[in-house]
Design a protein around this motif. Structure first.
Motif, mmCIF file in Angstrom:
data_model
loop_
_atom_site.group_PDB
_atom_site.id
_atom_site.type_symbol
_atom_site.label_atom_id
_atom_site.label_comp_id
_atom_site.label_asym_id
_atom_site.label_seq_id
_atom_site.Cartn_x
_atom_site.Cartn_y
_atom_site.Cartn_z
ATOM 1 N N ALA A 389 0.819 -1.220 0.000
ATOM 2 C CA ALA A 389 0.000 0.000 0.000
ATOM 3 C C ALA A 389 0.849 1.265 0.000
ATOM 4 O O ALA A 389 0.321 2.355 0.022
ATOM 5 N N ASP A 390 2.167 1.093 -0.019
ATOM 6 C CA ASP A 390 3.077 2.232 0.082
ATOM 7 C C ASP A 390 3.621 2.567 -1.302
ATOM 8 O O ASP A 390 4.453 1.841 -1.841
ATOM 9 N N GLN A 391 3.160 3.675 -1.888
ATOM 10 C CA GLN A 391 3.562 3.971 -3.261
ATOM 11 C C GLN A 391 5.043 4.315 -3.380
ATOM 12 O O GLN A 391 5.601 4.285 -4.466
ATOM 13 N N SER A 392 5.704 4.625 -2.249
ATOM 14 C CA SER A 392 7.137 4.894 -2.323
ATOM 15 C C SER A 392 7.937 3.598 -2.461
ATOM 16 O O SER A 392 9.132 3.630 -2.725
ATOM 17 N N ARG A 393 7.264 2.452 -2.266
ATOM 18 C CA ARG A 393 7.989 1.171 -2.360
ATOM 19 C C ARG A 393 7.470 0.303 -3.507
ATOM 20 O O ARG A 393 7.546 -0.925 -3.456
ATOM 21 N N VAL A 394 6.972 0.952 -4.550
ATOM 22 C CA VAL A 394 6.498 0.202 -5.716
ATOM 23 C C VAL A 394 7.659 -0.576 -6.347
ATOM 24 O O VAL A 394 7.490 -1.702 -6.817
ATOM 25 N N GLY A 395 8.858 0.001 -6.333
ATOM 26 C CA GLY A 395 10.033 -0.683 -6.893
ATOM 27 C C GLY A 395 10.312 -1.991 -6.185
ATOM 28 O O GLY A 395 10.670 -2.993 -6.816
ATOM 29 N N LEU A 396 10.145 -2.011 -4.849
ATOM 30 C CA LEU A 396 10.346 -3.238 -4.084
ATOM 31 C C LEU A 396 9.352 -4.306 -4.519
ATOM 32 O O LEU A 396 9.697 -5.489 -4.622
ATOM 33 N N MET A 397 8.106 -3.899 -4.798
ATOM 34 C CA MET A 397 7.113 -4.854 -5.280
ATOM 35 C C MET A 397 7.582 -5.472 -6.601
ATOM 36 O O MET A 397 7.467 -6.675 -6.813
ATOM 37 N N LYS A 589 10.583 9.509 -2.870
ATOM 38 C CA LYS A 589 10.577 8.300 -3.695
ATOM 39 C C LYS A 589 11.210 8.623 -5.040
ATOM 40 O O LYS A 589 11.184 9.768 -5.509
ATOM 41 N N ALA A 590 11.812 7.602 -5.638
ATOM 42 C CA ALA A 590 12.449 7.772 -6.945
ATOM 43 C C ALA A 590 11.524 7.211 -8.011
ATOM 44 O O ALA A 590 10.907 6.159 -7.821
ATOM 45 N N SER A 591 11.433 7.900 -9.145
ATOM 46 C CA SER A 591 10.581 7.414 -10.237
ATOM 47 C C SER A 591 11.210 6.183 -10.876
ATOM 48 O O SER A 591 12.414 5.947 -10.765
ATOM 49 N N LEU A 592 10.374 5.398 -11.561
ATOM 50 C CA LEU A 592 10.832 4.158 -12.193
ATOM 51 C C LEU A 592 10.525 4.181 -13.680
ATOM 52 O O LEU A 592 9.608 4.859 -14.130
ATOM 53 N N GLU A 593 11.289 3.400 -14.420
ATOM 54 C CA GLU A 593 10.977 3.223 -15.833
ATOM 55 C C GLU A 593 9.729 2.353 -15.971
ATOM 56 O O GLU A 593 9.370 1.610 -15.056
ATOM 57 N N ALA A 594 9.073 2.406 -17.144
ATOM 58 C CA ALA A 594 7.903 1.558 -17.393
ATOM 59 C C ALA A 594 8.314 0.092 -17.371
ATOM 60 O O ALA A 594 9.405 -0.261 -17.808
ATOM 61 N N THR A 595 7.446 -0.744 -16.826
ATOM 62 C CA THR A 595 7.719 -2.184 -16.791
ATOM 63 C C THR A 595 7.363 -2.795 -18.141
ATOM 64 O O THR A 595 6.246 -2.619 -18.621
ATOM 65 N N PRO A 596 8.284 -3.521 -18.781
ATOM 66 C CA PRO A 596 7.936 -4.165 -20.056
ATOM 67 C C PRO A 596 6.805 -5.173 -19.847
ATOM 68 O O PRO A 596 6.638 -5.719 -18.750
ATOM 69 N N GLY A 597 6.030 -5.420 -20.904
ATOM 70 C CA GLY A 597 4.919 -6.370 -20.829
ATOM 71 C C GLY A 597 5.410 -7.796 -20.636
ATOM 72 O O GLY A 597 6.561 -8.119 -20.902
#
Length: 776
Positions: A389-397, A589-597
């Motif tokens: 639920a933490d948008q700052s840890r989307v990269g960890l997901m 939080k740091a932005s991330l690149e788009a995840t490839p399909g």
């Protein structure tokens, strides 16, 4: 008083540097020595007394002074490496130069005109008698030497006093490896001064490598980081002992130690700082060309080369046990709250584990050949659950899901998951009795209760379940209900028609059911019972109307209430668990690149009769009706990056809220619905329902049964041999390296490193180009 005077002198030197309009000669040692002669300045002092604005002012207005300062600081490091730092005063000079360069380098990198400065040759910058080297090479070689300097960063082998220095150029640094482990049996005594000095030098090394942060993201960029390339080349004679030292320090570290309660509050742990810096250096140096699946076997990057060649069982075991110990550390529960030390560098450890699995296939097979892989699975799921639920840890997901996707492509992973799950990790998931497979399936609640930014991961999460499904011997009732709950959510017409790719989620789930029914029917009576109970979902799918009027009606229908959970037991959670919470306000939080399909990051393989995998070409030949019914190629998905990410897919447990923005091009939707509806792989399930539902109903009527345990007992002893369609081939989607994920990893890795190095704030407020820093 003395300390205040020292800081005053240092500050005066900085002001002089910024105000002098004339270049200061490099030979004016009295001036330059002011920057590193004082003995009491700390790294925090250096960052406070050398403000960003003044570094930029010198860079713009007195460029020659900044150039000379860098050159003189590197020169002192080279001299210290040559002399072996025999005195305390010389060691202090080395540390002060290290801190100053750590402070200044990011401001060199942020200016494109300055980036080449360290790669230019400065007369006299190298060692006496040596060929002239670029300043960067002299700096990197000096750091490497200083990391194995007796009495400074390593235990001396000499028995006499510390005032007589050993000649660094003649010592064999393989004898000075920092910790026992891979390739080294002796464990030198702990020396916190050595650990502190190593940490400061590694911080400077990491800063040297961080030039990558100041270049915009591009998956086409083939040129490697020149700092990393040189440091990991044969030019660095310490490459092997340094790689070994870093790896052993990380994998041998035990944060709990002897387990004395609250010991981390009483004593500072200098080894932890060193371990954090070591793991960050490792993940940066182990970066390879983007998407180079066929990696060259040559010694281009010695760190990658050494990692890929580790093969002894005891070494592989040491690495796996060390990583598992550290990743499981936050899960350790004691009766005394907060009495044990909790490490904070799980993300770096997950990246390191990923790189080991990616570069060393012997390590991957070693991980999967025993139940030790489950020691990695549980902390990964714990971290994913904790961060959902933490948008700052989307990269960890993402990194956690990528690792599970990589592991799920191997048959042994699915087999190992059948081991009973007896731990009680405090996760906010329903209580269940079952296997690690149940834990993994139940964990998929994040699809319905996570942050909207997780939507690009849905295909990956379901692909993991598809990959392991042919090997799952007995799903629990809780897990079976969870899968049916997902199907029920994804198969509502309103959701199916709202986005062109949404039907792929249904195809994935139907493939899971087909795999289990065809290959693991015996033992999976819970899932069969759940399918029978929810048979209306499958009938509705089979009878889905796809004319324009029906689609329009479905799209206009507002979903007032979500789909309730199917079992009351799911409302109970693990003891001691806590629900996922959003990030604290003000979190960076740091932005991330788009995840490839999913189609970009996996390749399809069929399992042949002898158990080997055969790659399925991307351009499949036309399929027969039976093939398409088995879903052999129907579950492929378009690139996630093509999805409309603005459509929120969020939920509040226990209900599933679906998108409210709907596309209005009903005509194109009608055509696409008709095409995929014909390929829905429903034959196997429909046949199962056709055979079993009348039998179950008859038993219930004849015996007056209302107790589900009796029905389960009947299903447990039932058989469908000869009644189902011919088993379809098992299709596994294996992760494959590609430029898109390589770019994603580079961005994620440097974002993590940026956020983990805020004391001192090495890169804070500099012009980072690789990602954006946002405040939540």
């Amino acid at each position: 008083m003395g300390n205040a005077d020292t800081k005053l002198h240092f500050r005066k030197a900085v002001i002089q540097l910024t105000t002098k309009t004339q270049p200061v000669e490099a030979t004016d040692n009295a001036f330059w020595d002011q920057f590193w002669a004082d003995s009491s300045t700390t790294v925090q002092d250096v960052f406070a007394l050398v403000p960003a604005a003044e570094i930029r002012a010198v860079r713009e207005e007195s460029p020659s002074n900044l150039a000379t300062l860098c050159y003189k600081a590197v020169e002192r490091l080279v001299q210290g490496a040559d002399s072996g730092c025999p005195s305390e005063k010389e060691r202090q000079i080395i540390l002060n130069c290290t801190r100053l360069l750590t402070r200044i380098l990011p401001y060199i990198f942020e200016d494109a005109d300055w980036r080449g400065f360290f790669w230019s040759t400065v007369p006299g910058a190298g060692r006496a008698g040596a060929e002239e080297r670029p300043l960067a090479e002299s700096l990197l070689l000096a750091i490497a030497d200083l990391l194995f300097c007796p009495h400074f960063t390593a235990q001396s082998h000499k028995k006499n006093s510390s005032d007589t220095a050993e000649d660094i150029r003649s010592i064999d640094s393989c004898e000075y490896i920092w910790e026992a482990g891979v390739g080294f049996a002796q464990s030198p005594p702990l020396n916190y001064i050595h650990d502190l000095n190593r940490t400061e030098l590694l911080k400077l090394l990491l800063t040297c490598f961080s030039e990558a942060m100041y270049l915009p993201p591009s998956s086409e960029r083939k040129n490697l980081n020149p700092w990393v390339s040189f440091f990991c080349s044969t030019e660095n004679r310490h490459a092997l002992p340094l790689f070994t030292s870093l790896l052993n320090v990380v994998c041998a570290y035990d944060p709990v130690g002897y387990g004395v309660p609250y010991n981390h509050l009483l004593f500072s742990d200098h080894r932890e700082q060193l371990v954090e810096q070591a793991v960050q250096i490792l993940i940066v140096t182990l970066e390879h060309e983007a998407g180079s699946a066929a990696r060259p076997a040559g010694p281009d990057n010695l760190f990658v080369n050494y990692l890929s060649r580790i093969h002894r069982e005891e070494d592989l075991s040491f690495i796996l046990k060390g990583l598992a110990r550290l990743l499981n550390n936050p899960l350790v529960q004691t009766y005394l709250p907060r009495s044990t030390k909790k490490i904070q560098f799980q993300q770096e450890l997950l990246i390191l584990f990923w790189k080991f699995c990616d570069f060393n296939k012997k390590f991957l097979f070693f991980v999967l050949k025993s139940s030790d892989v489950l020691d990695m699975l549980v902390p990964i799921l714990f971290n994913l659950n904790d961060a959902r639920a933490d948008q700052s840890r989307v990269g960890l997901m993402h990194i956690g899901v990528f690792i599970l996707l990589l592991l799920s492509g191997e048959r042994n992973f699915g087999v190992r998951l059948n081991k009973p799950y007896t731990l009680r990790v405090p996760m906010d998931i329903p209580v269940f009795t079952g296997t690690h497979a149940d834990l993994l399936v139940i964990f998929h609640k994040i699809i319905t209760s996570g942050h909207q930014r997780l939507q690009p991961l849905f295909d990956c999460l379901l692909t993991i379940i598809v990959n392991i499904s042919p090997y799952l011997k007995s799903l629990s009732m809780v897990a079976a209900n969870k899968l049916l709950h997902l199907l029920e959510a994804f198969s509502t017409p309103w959701f199916l028609f709202s986005l062109p790719q949404n039907h792929h989620l249904v195809f994935f789930l139907l493939e899971v059911f087909n795999n289990i029914i065809q290959y693991q029917f015996d033992g999976n009576c819970n899932l069969v019972y759940a399918i029978i109970r929810k048979r209306n979902v499958f009938h509705q799918l089979a009878n889905l109307t796809s004319d324009t009027a029906s689609i329009q009606k479905a799209l206009q229908k507002k979903k007032k209430s979500g789909i309730s959970r199917t079992s009351s037991v799911e409302t109970m959670s693990m003891e001691g668990s806590r629900p996922a919470v959003p990030a604290e306000p003000g979190t960076l939080k740091a932005s991330l690149e788009a995840t490839p399909g999913i189609d970009k990051i996996t390749e399809k393989s069929r399992v042949s009769e002898d158990g080997t995998l055969v790659t399925v070409p991307h351009l499949d030949p036309p399929q027969t009706a039976a093939d398409s019914s088995a879903g052999a190629g129907a579950s492929d998905t378009e690139s996630n990056s093509e999805r409309d990410h603005e459509v929120p897919f969020t939920a509040v447990v226990p209900s599933l809220c679906l998108p409210h923005r709907i596309r209005s091009n009903e005509e194109s939707v009608t055509g696409s619905v008709s095409s995929w509806k014909a390929k829905l792989p429903l034959q196997t399930i429909m046949r199962l329902l056709q055979v079993l539902v009348p039998q179950v109903e008859k038993i219930c009527i004849d015996k007056g049964l209302t107790d589900e345990s009796e029905i389960l007992k009947f299903l447990q002893h039932g058989t469908l041999v000869g009644l189902l369609p011919v088993p379809h081939p098992i299709l596994i989607r294996k992760y494959q390296a590609n430029a898109g994920t390589a770019m994603w990893f580079r961005t994620y890795m440097w974002g993590v490193i940026y956020l983990r190095n805020l004391d001192p704030p090495i890169w804070y407020d500099t012009d980072i180009r690789l990602f954006e820093i946002q405040r939540i």
